[in-house]
Design an enzyme around this catalytic site. Structure first.
Site, PDB file in Angstrom:
ATOM      1  N   ASP A 307      -5.896  -2.771   1.209  1.00 47.44           N
ATOM      2  CA  ASP A 307      -7.148  -2.720   1.964  1.00 47.44           C
ATOM      3  C   ASP A 307      -7.282  -3.911   2.919  1.00 47.44           C
ATOM      4  OD1 ASP A 307      -9.621  -1.744   2.723  1.00 47.44           O
ATOM      5  OD2 ASP A 307     -10.693  -2.705   1.081  1.00 47.44           O
ATOM      6  N   GLU A 310      -6.678  -4.212   8.739  1.00 51.36           N
ATOM      7  CA  GLU A 310      -6.703  -3.961  10.214  1.00 51.36           C
ATOM      8  C   GLU A 310      -6.224  -5.187  10.986  1.00 51.36           C
ATOM      9  OE1 GLU A 310      -9.184  -3.356   8.049  1.00 51.36           O
ATOM     10  OE2 GLU A 310      -8.602  -1.261   7.877  1.00 51.36           O
ATOM     11  N   ASP A 411     -14.383   3.608   4.920  1.00 49.80           N
ATOM     12  CA  ASP A 411     -15.752   3.613   4.388  1.00 49.80           C
ATOM     13  C   ASP A 411     -16.621   4.664   5.065  1.00 49.80           C
ATOM     14  OD1 ASP A 411     -14.809   1.545   2.914  1.00 49.80           O
ATOM     15  OD2 ASP A 411     -15.843  -0.020   4.039  1.00 49.80           O
TER      16      ASP A 411
HETATM   17  C1  GLC Z   1     -13.662  -2.104   1.786  1.00 44.94           C
HETATM   18  C2  GLC Z   1     -12.954  -0.832   1.367  1.00 44.94           C
HETATM   19  C3  GLC Z   1     -13.686  -0.200   0.202  1.00 44.94           C
HETATM   20  C4  GLC Z   1     -13.754  -1.207  -0.949  1.00 44.94           C
HETATM   21  C5  GLC Z   1     -14.414  -2.501  -0.471  1.00 44.94           C
HETATM   22  C6  GLC Z   1     -14.356  -3.588  -1.528  1.00 44.94           C
HETATM   23  O1  GLC Z   1     -14.915  -1.839   2.293  1.00 44.94           O
HETATM   24  O2  GLC Z   1     -12.849   0.073   2.424  1.00 44.94           O
HETATM   25  O3  GLC Z   1     -13.033   0.963  -0.214  1.00 44.94           O
HETATM   26  O4  GLC Z   1     -14.497  -0.660  -1.994  1.00 44.94           O
HETATM   27  O5  GLC Z   1     -13.758  -2.984   0.675  1.00 44.94           O
HETATM   28  O6  GLC Z   1     -13.056  -3.915  -1.876  1.00 44.94           O
END
Ligand code: GLC
Length: 644
Positions: A307, A310, A411
């Site tokens: 995650d 980007e 998200d």
């Molecule tokens: C980002 C991710 C989400 C995750 C959050 C906390 O917003 O896209 O899926 O729950 O970070 O890690």
């Protein structure tokens, strides 16, 4: 046929692995090379359809929109967002002429497609270094297949990754996880894995665990595995700056982090506070980062989600200011703040550097490749660390990353429009090669409700990644939280009954450079305007309910078998043409194409019990090509197909 044309001296993005002949002629597009950019324009006929751009807002037919490939952390995205988390620079025109073009550059690219009724496609590549791949075939489907062949073999997840997964930003203690296991077991709702969001970590630090909560993570992983449940931790792009800590120190020692303007290591504020970004563009840094996954594999973990790649930056050493509070403040302060944040982000992206084969390259110029290279680093690391297949999916991506892992679409929000967005995304990302994909089922931002979650699950039952995930301030969203557990059990159990089909279709598609999900028109020309029906594998057409209510119109492009699942399968012939479909929230209706078969497995609640011994065949076809293996081996070939 696919050809390549080279502008300037582009870096190798790794998107295309096949040898492609180089040509000078640009067909279809007019080219204008300017001081800092290359502009491509192409007239469009009034009825031309334009497919492509994978993970972007808007329709499957991209006409009428403006889209910007510039990977962005876009929680709460809406129709007006030009950029999401990924860059999939592939456009396919389906008109009198049929052709596909992949604009292969890690730099920003703007796409205006009949924007404001201009009657043309205008692509502005904000660089003079570019590889242009042109594809000519006689149908959109054939064009996509040529692209997928050129990309190379798609990522192969293990069988358990096709099970149902539960996730939430906020699960923290072992009890949070065992409660989820219990909640599903008590209600006989299938489950195969639970995602661990950032709260499992020690101070949001990658490759760490909160020892107080998890004094024996390895034992805990094994306990859950004994019950058929796998834990899937999140790994963020930024490595926390923490002198004395082993991962951090080895990263510093090896010089594996991105550099700032002054030559030091760039500091970016994300969940853990200040972090350094591994320089995924540097082979040694990739190897170092991939090796860190040993922390998890040593503890029996075999699945991961990458995650914030980007990369997301809440604030940095250059843009401290009010961004210090990051994410939460952004949510509270709204538009003005978003604008300021955008400016700050650009400044940050211009302020750090990569080592690309010994050359210092500004991050901003190669921004869109960062997440894909993180996926590559972890995938290659996991190949070294494990002797079998693993689950891996990422938020950010670029064409070609589909060889290394899957993606989820970030998200989204718990609203019907985003269920429809999920449907469109699945068509569009598949035609850019991302077969293993899915969205946050039920929605990440905001609160879901029984009806929305049931319909979302009914759609996700067909997407390779089927994960219920929600944010930290939202209502509980597990399938047993809405009272009506029988309905949820029914809808999720459909997925497990379809698994012999879903697994077979996925594996066959991945092994033969085919699509898993297709727009309806790819098999039924004339259906281009129908975007709320999709083809899943070779046998099925789905028509998900993407609006509240129990009735919708479905168009059948030929006679089909209608299958109604309410815990049992009920098949009835359905005639070509428009029908009104009625289905309660606890039912799922889909269609088997003429001359096709659908294998159905027994009712199970966990992949452990998966077996293909007693399959039922629905539909009016003659035979079905079933793919079977042990679900883990890497040695997957089409020789594993047998005919039923
Ligand atoms: C980002 C991710 C989400 C995750 C959050 C906390 O917003 O896209 O899926 O729950 O970070 O890690």
């Amino acid at each position: 046929m696919i050809t390549k044309t080279i502008f300037g001296s582009p870096m190798d993005t790794g998107a295309i692995t096949a040898e492609i002949p180089v040509v000078q002629d640009i067909l279809y597009y007019n080219v204008s090379v300017q001081e800092k950019e290359i502009v491509f324009t192409c007239p469009l006929g009034t009825d031309d359809i334009v497919y492509g751009l994978g993970e972007t807002m808007g329709r499957v037919n991209k006409r009428g929109g403006r889209y910007i490939s510039f990977n962005t952390d876009t929680a709460e995205h809406e129709e007006s967002n030009p950029s999401l988390y990924a860059s999939h620079n592939f456009l396919l025109v389906d008109g009198k002429e049929k052709f596909g073009v992949f604009f292969d550059t890690p730099a920003k690219v703007t796409f205006e497609i009949d924007y404001k009724n201009s009657g043309e496609i205008r692509v502005i590549c904000h660089t003079r270094d570019l590889k242009l791949y042109q594809i000519q075939e006689n149908s959109p489907y054939a064009i996509v297949r040529t692209l997928l062949k050129a990309i190379g073999p798609c990522y192969l997840p293990p069988l358990w990754a096709f099970g149902y997964g539960q996730s939430r930003f906020g699960y923290k203690t072992p009890k949070d996880f065992t409660d989820v296991v219990k909640g599903h077991a008590e209600n006989r709702i299938p489950l195969d894995y639970i995602c661990m969001d950032i709260d499992y970590m020690d101070g949001y630090r990658d490759f760490s665990v909160n020892e107080e909560n998890f004094p024996d993570l390895k034992g805990f992983v094994q306990d859950l595995k004994d019950q058929g449940i796998r834990l899937v931790p999140i790994v963020d792009a930024g490595v926390k700056i923490q002198p004395g800590e082993a991962v951090y120190e080895s990263g510093i020692k090896g010089g594996h982090f991105c550099r700032n303007k002054e030559g030091g290591f760039f500091q970016a504020g994300v969940w853990p506070g200040m972090t350094h970004f591994p320089d995924f563009f540097d082979e040694n840094a990739r190897e170092w980062f991939g090796n860190q996954y040993q922390f998890y594999t040593n503890r029996g973990i075999e699945g991961f989600w990458n995650d914030m790649n980007e990369p997301a930056i809440f604030y940095s050493e250059y843009t401290k200011g009010p961004r210090k509070l990051g994410f939460f403040l952004d949510m509270i302060l709204g538009e003005k703040r978003k604008e300021k944040k955008k400016q700050d982000l650009i400044r940050d992206y211009q302020s750090f550097f990569h080592n690309v084969e010994g050359k210092r390259v500004r991050h901003y110029d190669v921004h869109n490749l960062f997440g894909a290279l993180m996926t590559r680093a972890s995938s290659e690391g996991l190949q070294r660390l494990l002797d079998h297949r693993f689950l891996l999916f990422s938020r950010s991506s670029y064409i070609g990353a589909s060889r290394y892992g899957g993606i989820w679409t970030g998200d989204n929000t718990s609203k019907w429009e985003h269920l429809m967005l999920n449907v469109r995304h699945m068509a569009s990302v598949n035609l850019c090669g991302f077969l293993f994909s899915g969205a946050d089922t039920g929605g990440f931002m905001g609160n879901s409700n029984r009806e929305l979650l049931l319909r979302w699950l009914a759609f996700s039952a067909f997407t390779p990644l089927m994960r219920n995930h929600t944010g930290c301030f939202t209502k509980n969203q597990e399938a047993y939280q809405f009272g009506d557990t029988a309905a949820f059990r029914k809808v999720i159990s459909l997925r497990y009954r379809l698994l012999p089909y879903i697994y077979s279709e996925y594996m066959k598609a991945a092994l033969t450079s085919d699509m898993y999900i297709k727009p309806l028109a790819f098999e039924y020309p004339g259906c281009e305007a129908i975007e709320d029906q999709l083809l899943v594998g070779g046998s099925i057409m789905i028509a998900p309910f993407v609006k509240e209510g129990t009735s919708r119109t479905v168009y059948l492009p030929e006679d089909m078998t209608m299958v109604r699942y309410d815990g049992e399968f009920h098949c009835t012939p359905a005639k070509k043409g428009k029908i009104t479909l009625e289905a309660g929230y606890d039912e799922v209706v889909f269609f088997i194409r003429k001359g096709k078969l659908l294998p159905i497995g027994p009712e199970i609640t966990n992949i452990r019990d998966y077996n293909v011994e007693n399959l039922t065949l629905l539909g009016d076809g003659d035979s079905y090509a079933l793919y079977t293996d042990d679900g883990l081996t890497r040695d997957c070939t089409m020789e594993n197909v047998r005919y039923l």
